[in-house]
Design a protein around this motif. Structure first.
Motif, short mmCIF file in Angstrom:
data_model
loop_
_atom_site.label_atom_id
_atom_site.label_comp_id
_atom_site.label_asym_id
_atom_site.label_seq_id
_atom_site.Cartn_x
_atom_site.Cartn_y
_atom_site.Cartn_z
N VAL A 1 0.85 -1.19 0.00
CA VAL A 1 0.00 0.00 0.00
C VAL A 1 0.88 1.24 0.00
O VAL A 1 1.68 1.45 0.93
CB VAL A 1 -0.95 0.01 1.21
CG1 VAL A 1 -1.82 1.25 1.18
CG2 VAL A 1 -1.81 -1.25 1.22
N SER A 2 0.74 2.06 -1.05
CA SER A 2 1.57 3.24 -1.20
C SER A 2 1.09 4.36 -0.28
O SER A 2 0.05 4.26 0.37
CB SER A 2 1.56 3.71 -2.66
OG SER A 2 2.58 4.65 -2.90
N ALA A 3 1.84 5.46 -0.26
CA ALA A 3 1.57 6.55 0.67
C ALA A 3 0.19 7.16 0.48
O ALA A 3 -0.43 7.61 1.45
CB ALA A 3 2.65 7.63 0.51
N ASP A 4 -0.32 7.18 -0.76
CA ASP A 4 -1.64 7.75 -1.00
C ASP A 4 -2.74 6.72 -0.99
O ASP A 4 -3.88 7.00 -1.38
CB ASP A 4 -1.65 8.52 -2.32
CG ASP A 4 -1.44 7.61 -3.53
OD1 ASP A 4 -1.17 6.40 -3.34
OD2 ASP A 4 -1.54 8.11 -4.67
N GLY A 5 -2.41 5.50 -0.55
CA GLY A 5 -3.40 4.43 -0.47
C GLY A 5 -3.50 3.55 -1.69
O GLY A 5 -4.25 2.57 -1.70
N THR A 6 -2.75 3.84 -2.75
CA THR A 6 -2.77 3.01 -3.95
C THR A 6 -2.27 1.61 -3.64
O THR A 6 -1.18 1.44 -3.10
CB THR A 6 -1.90 3.63 -5.06
OG1 THR A 6 -2.44 4.90 -5.43
CG2 THR A 6 -1.84 2.73 -6.28
N PRO A 7 -3.04 0.56 -3.99
CA PRO A 7 -2.58 -0.81 -3.79
C PRO A 7 -1.67 -1.24 -4.95
O PRO A 7 -2.10 -1.28 -6.10
CB PRO A 7 -3.89 -1.62 -3.78
CG PRO A 7 -4.83 -0.81 -4.63
CD PRO A 7 -4.43 0.63 -4.49
N VAL A 8 -0.43 -1.53 -4.65
CA VAL A 8 0.55 -1.88 -5.67
C VAL A 8 0.67 -3.40 -5.74
O VAL A 8 0.99 -4.06 -4.73
CB VAL A 8 1.92 -1.25 -5.35
CG1 VAL A 8 2.94 -1.62 -6.43
CG2 VAL A 8 1.79 0.27 -5.23
N HIS A 9 0.43 -3.95 -6.92
CA HIS A 9 0.50 -5.41 -7.10
C HIS A 9 1.95 -5.87 -7.18
O HIS A 9 2.72 -5.37 -8.00
CB HIS A 9 -0.24 -5.83 -8.37
CG HIS A 9 -0.17 -7.30 -8.65
ND1 HIS A 9 -0.85 -8.24 -7.92
CD2 HIS A 9 0.55 -7.99 -9.59
CE1 HIS A 9 -0.58 -9.44 -8.39
NE2 HIS A 9 0.28 -9.32 -9.40
N VAL A 10 2.30 -6.84 -6.35
CA VAL A 10 3.67 -7.36 -6.26
C VAL A 10 3.64 -8.87 -6.44
O VAL A 10 2.74 -9.55 -5.94
CB VAL A 10 4.30 -7.02 -4.89
CG1 VAL A 10 5.76 -7.44 -4.86
CG2 VAL A 10 4.16 -5.54 -4.57
N GLU A 11 4.63 -9.40 -7.14
CA GLU A 11 4.79 -10.85 -7.28
C GLU A 11 6.21 -11.23 -6.86
O GLU A 11 7.17 -10.53 -7.23
CB GLU A 11 4.51 -11.29 -8.71
CG GLU A 11 3.05 -11.06 -9.11
CD GLU A 11 2.71 -11.53 -10.51
OE1 GLU A 11 3.61 -12.09 -11.20
OE2 GLU A 11 1.55 -11.34 -10.92
N VAL A 12 6.31 -12.31 -6.10
CA VAL A 12 7.60 -12.76 -5.58
C VAL A 12 7.85 -14.18 -6.09
O VAL A 12 7.00 -15.07 -5.95
CB VAL A 12 7.62 -12.74 -4.04
CG1 VAL A 12 9.00 -13.15 -3.54
CG2 VAL A 12 7.24 -11.35 -3.52
N TYR A 13 9.01 -14.39 -6.67
CA TYR A 13 9.42 -15.69 -7.22
C TYR A 13 10.69 -16.14 -6.51
O TYR A 13 11.49 -15.33 -6.05
CB TYR A 13 9.70 -15.58 -8.72
CG TYR A 13 8.49 -15.23 -9.56
CD1 TYR A 13 7.77 -16.22 -10.21
CD2 TYR A 13 8.08 -13.91 -9.69
CE1 TYR A 13 6.66 -15.90 -10.98
CE2 TYR A 13 6.97 -13.57 -10.46
CZ TYR A 13 6.27 -14.58 -11.11
OH TYR A 13 5.17 -14.25 -11.87
N GLY A 14 10.89 -17.46 -6.49
CA GLY A 14 12.12 -18.00 -5.93
C GLY A 14 11.99 -18.34 -4.46
O GLY A 14 10.98 -18.03 -3.80
N PRO A 15 13.02 -18.98 -3.91
CA PRO A 15 12.95 -19.48 -2.53
C PRO A 15 12.96 -18.39 -1.49
O PRO A 15 13.68 -17.39 -1.61
CB PRO A 15 14.21 -20.35 -2.43
CG PRO A 15 15.13 -19.85 -3.49
CD PRO A 15 14.28 -19.35 -4.59
N GLU A 16 12.17 -18.59 -0.45
CA GLU A 16 12.20 -17.68 0.70
C GLU A 16 13.60 -17.71 1.32
O GLU A 16 14.23 -18.75 1.41
CB GLU A 16 11.16 -18.11 1.74
CG GLU A 16 9.73 -17.90 1.30
CD GLU A 16 9.33 -16.44 1.32
OE1 GLU A 16 10.15 -15.59 1.74
OE2 GLU A 16 8.20 -16.14 0.90
N GLY A 17 14.07 -16.57 1.72
CA GLY A 17 15.38 -16.49 2.35
C GLY A 17 16.52 -16.33 1.39
O GLY A 17 17.65 -16.07 1.80
#
Length: 308
Positions: free
Chosen positions: A15-31
Motif C-alpha cells: 500500500v503506497s503513501a496515497d493508499g494506492t494498492p501496488v500489485h507485487v509478485e515474488v518468485y524464488g525461494p524464501e530467504g
C-alpha cells in the motif's frame, strides 16, 4: 513470452503513501538473496519474464506493476499528484518495506521509467536501508523529448515538440498486427530484434491502459531527476543499447559522469530501448554480477563448478 511457464508467484499488495494498492509478485525461494525489478512506461511485470526465469532458481525475485500498469490501478485523473515522480518513489518505498525484512538488502534493477523511479527515490529512507546496488537499464534523468531520436529530424525545438506529441498521443494503440509491430520495432527496438520478441513487447505495451499511458507520458515529458541521480550514493551499473531511440546513449554517459559510485557502463551493440527483452541474457548477467559483488550470490552453475 509469458509468465505461464514460470512457477506460480506469491502475490501480495503493497500500500503506497496515497493508499494506492501496488500489485507485487515474488518468485524464488524464501530467504534467498533479493532482487527487485521495476519496469518501464507501458510495460508490466511480464516485461521481466526472462530475468525472473533465470534468477528465480537462486534468488528471491520481487517484481511489481507500476501504478496504472498491469494489476496496479491508475490514479483517478491525470495531472494530479498520482501521476508524479513522487508517486513512483512512494510506490517503490512501499514495495521495499512490504517485501524485505529488517537488515535485508537487495539489488534493484530499473528499466526506463523504472530506472527513473529509482532515481526519484534516491534520497528516501527505504532506498538507503534496503538497496545494496542498482542497475539503471535503458533510462535517463532528464531532457527525454529533447534527446529522443524517434522523430527523424535534426535536434531542436521542433523535434522536441513533435516527439512529445507522438509519445503523448491519446489515441488508442489498436490491435497488435503487422503494422503496429513494425512501428513498435522502429521506435523501441533494434533492427535485428527477433520477431517473437517484437511480438512479446507489442502485447505488453498494447495492454497498457490508454489513460495511464497518457498520464505518465506527461510526467516523462517534463522529467528532471538530475538531483536524484547525484543522490544515488551506492554502487550503480548503467546499461544501454546503442540503437536506443527513446533514451539514447547520451543519457547513459551523463549518468556515468554524475553518479557518485558508478561501477561501469555496458553498451549493447545494435540493441534498442527494450533491452531486458531484446538482450535478456546480457541484462540478467549484469544483475547477477551485482548480486555476486554486493550480496555475495553465486549462480547455481558457479556453485556446481566450485563443488567439482
Amino acid at each position: 513470452m509469458t509468465l505461464q511457464s514460470l512457477p506460480a508467484p506469491r502475490a501480495l499488495t503493497a500500500v503506497s503513501a496515497d493508499g494506492t494498492p501496488v500489485h507485487v509478485e515474488v518468485y524464488g525461494p524464501e530467504g534467498a538473496p533479493a532482487v527487485v525489478l521495476s519496469h518501464g512506461w507501458t510495460c508490466s511485470i511480464a516485461f521481466w519474464t526472462e530475468q525472473i526465469r533465470a534468477l528465480a532458481a537462486d534468488h528471491r525475485v520481487i517484481a511489481y506493476d507500476q501504478r496504472g500498469h498491469g494489476r496496479t490501478p491508475a490514479p483517478a485523473a491525470t495531472g494530479g499528484a498520482g501521476y508524479s515522480t513522487t508517486a513512483l518513489a512512494d510506490d517503490l518505498e512501499a514495495v521495499l518495506a512490504a517485501t524485505l525484512g529488517p537488515g535485508e538488502r537487495a539489488v534493484l534493477a530499473g528499466h526506463s521509467m523504472g530506472g527513473m523511479t529509482i532515481m526519484a527515490a534516491a534520497g528516501r529512507p527505504a532506498l538507503r536501508q534496503y538497496a545494496a546496488a542498482v542497475l539503471l537499464c535503458s533510462t535517463g534523468p532528464s531532457r527525454l523529448t529533447a534527446e529522443a531520436t524517434v522523430v527523424p529530424l535534426r535536434p531542436g525545438g521542433a523535434r522536441s515538440r513533435l516527439t512529445a506529441a507522438v509519445l503523448g498521443a491519446k489515441a488508442p494503440l489498436g490491435p497488435v498486427n503487422a503494422v503496429s509491430k513494425k512501428v513498435l520495432r522502429y521506435a523501441t527496438m533494434g533492427p535485428g530484434t527477433a520477431p517473437e520478441r517484437v511480438e512479446a513487447c507489442a502485447r505488453i505495451v498494447h495492454a497498457c491502459p490508454r489513460g495511464a499511458r497518457y498520464g505518465w507520458s506527461q510526467v516523462l515529458a517534463g522529467l528532471d531527476l538530475e538531483a536524484g541521480l547525484r543522490e544515488l550514493r551506492l554502487p550503480v551499473a548503467v546499461l544501454v543499447g546503442t540503437a536506443d531511440r527513446l533514451t539514447p546513449p547520451v543519457h547513459s554517459h551523463v549518468m556515468v559522469e554524475a553518479l557518485p559510485h558508478c561501477t561501469g557502463l555496458v553498451q549493447l551493440a545494435g540493441m534498442g530501448h527494450m533491452t531486458p527483452v531484446e538482450a535478456p541474457e546480457a541484462v540478467t548477467a549484469q544483475i547477477r554480477e551485482l548480486t555476486l559483488t554486493y550480496l555475495g550470490v553465486k549462480s547455481g552453475e558457479q556453485e556446481k563448478e566450485k563443488q567439482a
